[in-house]
Design a protein around this motif. Structure first.
Motif, PDB file in Angstrom:
ATOM      1  N   ILE A 248      42.557  40.374  48.217  1.00 55.58           N
ATOM      2  CA  ILE A 248      42.436  41.843  48.205  1.00 55.58           C
ATOM      3  C   ILE A 248      41.948  41.991  49.493  1.00 55.58           C
ATOM      4  N   TRP A 276      33.997  43.641  52.203  1.00 55.54           N
ATOM      5  CA  TRP A 276      34.366  44.421  51.106  1.00 55.54           C
ATOM      6  C   TRP A 276      34.062  45.948  51.413  1.00 55.54           C
ATOM      7  N   PHE A 294      43.691  45.671  40.228  1.00 55.85           N
ATOM      8  CA  PHE A 294      43.535  44.551  40.799  1.00 55.85           C
ATOM      9  C   PHE A 294      43.828  43.143  40.027  1.00 55.85           C
ATOM     10  N   THR A 296      43.542  38.921  40.853  1.00 59.18           N
ATOM     11  CA  THR A 296      42.946  37.930  41.668  1.00 59.18           C
ATOM     12  C   THR A 296      43.773  36.955  42.345  1.00 59.18           C
ATOM     13  N   ASP A 300      40.198  35.141  46.513  1.00 50.10           N
ATOM     14  CA  ASP A 300      39.410  36.067  45.747  1.00 50.10           C
ATOM     15  C   ASP A 300      38.440  35.149  44.868  1.00 50.10           C
ATOM     16  N   TYR A 318      34.184  34.619  40.079  1.00 50.68           N
ATOM     17  CA  TYR A 318      34.617  36.080  40.218  1.00 50.68           C
ATOM     18  C   TYR A 318      33.395  36.796  39.892  1.00 50.68           C
ATOM     19  N   HIS A 321      33.239  40.240  41.919  1.00 52.63           N
ATOM     20  CA  HIS A 321      34.364  41.017  41.396  1.00 52.63           C
ATOM     21  C   HIS A 321      33.385  41.930  40.270  1.00 52.63           C
ATOM     22  N   ARG A 324      31.573  44.437  41.857  1.00 51.66           N
ATOM     23  CA  ARG A 324      32.293  45.528  42.590  1.00 51.66           C
ATOM     24  C   ARG A 324      33.213  46.473  41.933  1.00 51.66           C
ATOM     25  N   LEU A 325      33.928  45.634  41.003  1.00 48.59           N
ATOM     26  CA  LEU A 325      35.047  46.212  40.279  1.00 48.59           C
ATOM     27  C   LEU A 325      34.674  46.656  38.816  1.00 48.59           C
ATOM     28  N   SER A 337      40.001  39.106  35.236  1.00 46.75           N
ATOM     29  CA  SER A 337      41.129  39.777  35.778  1.00 46.75           C
ATOM     30  C   SER A 337      42.447  39.897  35.080  1.00 46.75           C
ATOM     31  N   ASP A 352      46.112  35.977  35.672  1.00 50.56           N
ATOM     32  CA  ASP A 352      45.251  35.272  36.908  1.00 50.56           C
ATOM     33  C   ASP A 352      45.972  34.007  37.070  1.00 50.56           C
TER      34      ASP A 352
END
Length: 567
Positions: A248, A276, A294, A296, A300, A318, A321, A324-325, A337, A352
């Motif tokens: 990413i 980021w 997204f 990964t 990532d 992860y 993430h 953040r996500l 993911s 993944d």
């Protein structure tokens, strides 16, 4: 055994010779032990704080922490807004952003409604992420970031909404709008876009030039800033959603395990979580209104956060993430993911490939087989749904691609290709190889039909079309010796469909193969648009038109996938 091949996963401060023999979990244990021996208190660390958009500066003391902002600095704001669908894109949307400082006292909310009068208020969750990265010179470089999240449910299908973040003092972000997925039976055409391996074009304000993309001297078919240019094109196009097939932002730019350079010059290679922030700022012009979904990739896997316990749980690197996500939470519990959603008559699956890779085994097998079991169950359900005509999957490491750098991953191919054959998956979007490449439809590892530029493919009988779109902004790779580009207007005598390639069996183990499916190849920067034409009536023809467009706006490849609708 090498768990983390050089360049295979982000350098988060573990010495390179050790990291190469460690799994992500073992790296995390080493980091935890190191930080216990070199404690950094939040109070003392914050004395050296700087703005969140500043890259982490060097320390004369053995540590430094970049705080989001000082209390005496500018008022707190929300930056880097980005949307994501929930498991039901007709009714659910997730809102995310980052605070420029620690959250002020009082409620943070999202105002939501059909117009600027709003009418609905959503509570905002703040997720704090502290990153402390050991450096080669004994320093500890760190940051403290605050990510904000809200979720809407019960929305109406196919409707436009407006929203804004509102802070306790009444200040707000600019208003933005989004549209939910259409309800069943909609015949309106729509599009989505995709690329992978994006990164950022700009040097973060602290001056880390290794984070800016570098390019070959003969790399002349591009804009000056490919990553930014592709975001601009996606933003102008306003697709229903955008897929990013892994790798990413490249908070670690090269993964080469290079030492810290105190002068900030070339050769720097150390994980910087504030990249980021730069990344979310880059994509906000699109992602504030278009859901970015997204998957990964190997860049990532961030061992710094292996035991992060953010909502939804995370492991295997992860955890950052999870802070953040916000992604749909309908995949296996061990795979944050991995998920699926349906938009119109298209079912989309995120996988993944880190769990499946033999080339980069850092996280291989972490799901204990639950991902492949879930994949089969999900494909069974999608093919049983009369409202789903097409199935699109996206993931990072390629099952079918050619290049000098990664080509095809044996583990990924073995895990997914037979299942895709069985369920006649229509389109697969991949990354990892920094290039654009489209295959003929493939069945049982061979071309099921020839599909030159402009062709029509019938996946049910011809096979699955695989597209590598790792052309999202990072420096390009090279083809195998003797092979060359093959795209609209450029089909020279040495650019055939049958080319020499290999399957990656491990970090350095390659099995050569002569393949017959590499239909289109472009070794620069491009993204994919998929135009969806729903059936006008039950039993009518429905199609996906897959188009590749360069960062300069030139369409270089097109193929149409057709099916007869079931409803």
């Amino acid at each position: 055994m090498t768990y983390t091949p050089r360049g295979g996963a982000p350098d988060v401060g573990v010495p390179a010779d050790l990291a190469a023999r460690m799994s992500v979990g073992e790296q995390h244990e080493w980091l935890t032990s190191y930080l216990r021996r070199h404690p950094v208190s939040r109070r003392t660390a914050l004395r050296g704080g700087a703005g969140v958009v500043a890259a982490m500066g060097l320390a004369s003391a053995p540590w430094t922490l970049t705080a989001c902002a000082q209390a005496t600095q500018a008022p707190v704001a929300v930056v880097g807004r980005h949307l994501a669908y929930g498991a039901d894109p007709q009714r659910q949307m997730a809102f995310a952003g980052e605070l420029t400082a620690a959250p002020p006292p009082g409620p943070l909310v999202v105002d939501l409604g059909r117009d600027s009068s709003f009418g609905t208020t959503l509570p905002v969750e703040v997720r704090r992420l502290v990153s402390q990265v050991p450096q080669a010179d004994g320093a500890i470089r760190g940051s403290e970031q605050f990510f904000v999240h809200a979720r809407a449910d019960g929305l109406a299908p196919g409707e436009r909404y407006r929203y804004r973040f509102r802070l306790p003092d009444g200040t707000t972000t600019a208003e933005a709008d989004f549209t939910t997925a259409p309800g069943p039976g909609s015949t309106a055409p729509w599009s989505f876009t995709a690329f992978a391996d994006q990164g950022v074009d700009t040097v973060p304000p602290g001056g880390r030039d290794e984070f800016a993309n570098t390019y070959e001297a003969d790399d002349t078919r591009r804009t000056m800033t490919p990553s930014t240019s592709l975001v601009d094109r996606v933003a102008a196009q306003r697709p229903a959603f955008h897929l990013l097939a892994g790798d990413i932002c490249y908070a670690d730019p090269s993964g080469h395990g290079l030492p810290e350079r105190s002068d900030g010059g070339s050769g720097f290679d150390s994980f910087d979580p504030t990249v980021w922030t730069t990344y979310f700022g880059l994509i906000e012009r699109s992602a504030a209104s278009t859901p970015w979904m997204f998957a990964t990739g190997n860049h990532d896997m961030e061992a710094l956060y292996d035991d992060n316990h953010a909502p939804g749980g995370a492991s295997h690197g992860y955890g950052g993430h999870a802070a953040r996500l916000d992604l749909p939470r309908n995949g296996p519990s061990a795979c944050p993911s991995v998920y699926t959603f349906r938009h119109g008559n298209v079912g989309v699956i995120s996988l993944d490939a880190n769990d499946l890779s033999t080339e980069i085994p850092t996280n291989a097998g972490y799901s204990g087989g639950s991902q492949t079991t879930w994949l089969r169950e999900t494909l069974t359900a999608l093919r049983a749904d009369p409202g789903v005509d097409f199935v699109v999957t996206f993931f990072h490491h390629c099952a079918f691609a050619t290049s000098e750098s990664h080509a095809s991953d044996a583990g990924v191919r073995a895990a997914v290709a037979p299942v895709f054959d069985e369920f006649a998956v229509d389109l697969v979007l991949q990354g990892h190889n920094h290039q654009y490449e489209r295959t003929n439809p493939i069945r049982r590892g061979r071309s099921g039909a020839q599909a030159p530029d402009g062709a029509t493919v019938r996946p049910e009988t011809d096979g699955t079309t695989y597209v590598c779109v790792g052309s999202g902004g990072r420096p390009r790779y090279r083809w195998q010796p003797g092979e060359s580009d093959r795209y609209r207007g450029n089909t020279g005598p040495d650019s055939g469909v049958s080319v020499a390639s290999y399957v990656a069996l491990g970090e350095d183990a390659k099995q050569p193969e002569q393949i017959d499916w590499s239909q289109a190849r472009y070794l620069d920067y491009a993204y994919v648009t998929v135009d969806v034409a729903p059936p006008p009536f039950p039993g009518a023809t429905t199609s996906l038109t897959v188009r590749a467009t360069t960062d300069t706006g030139q369409e270089i490849d097109r193929v149409v996938l057709e099916r007869r609708s079931r409803t």
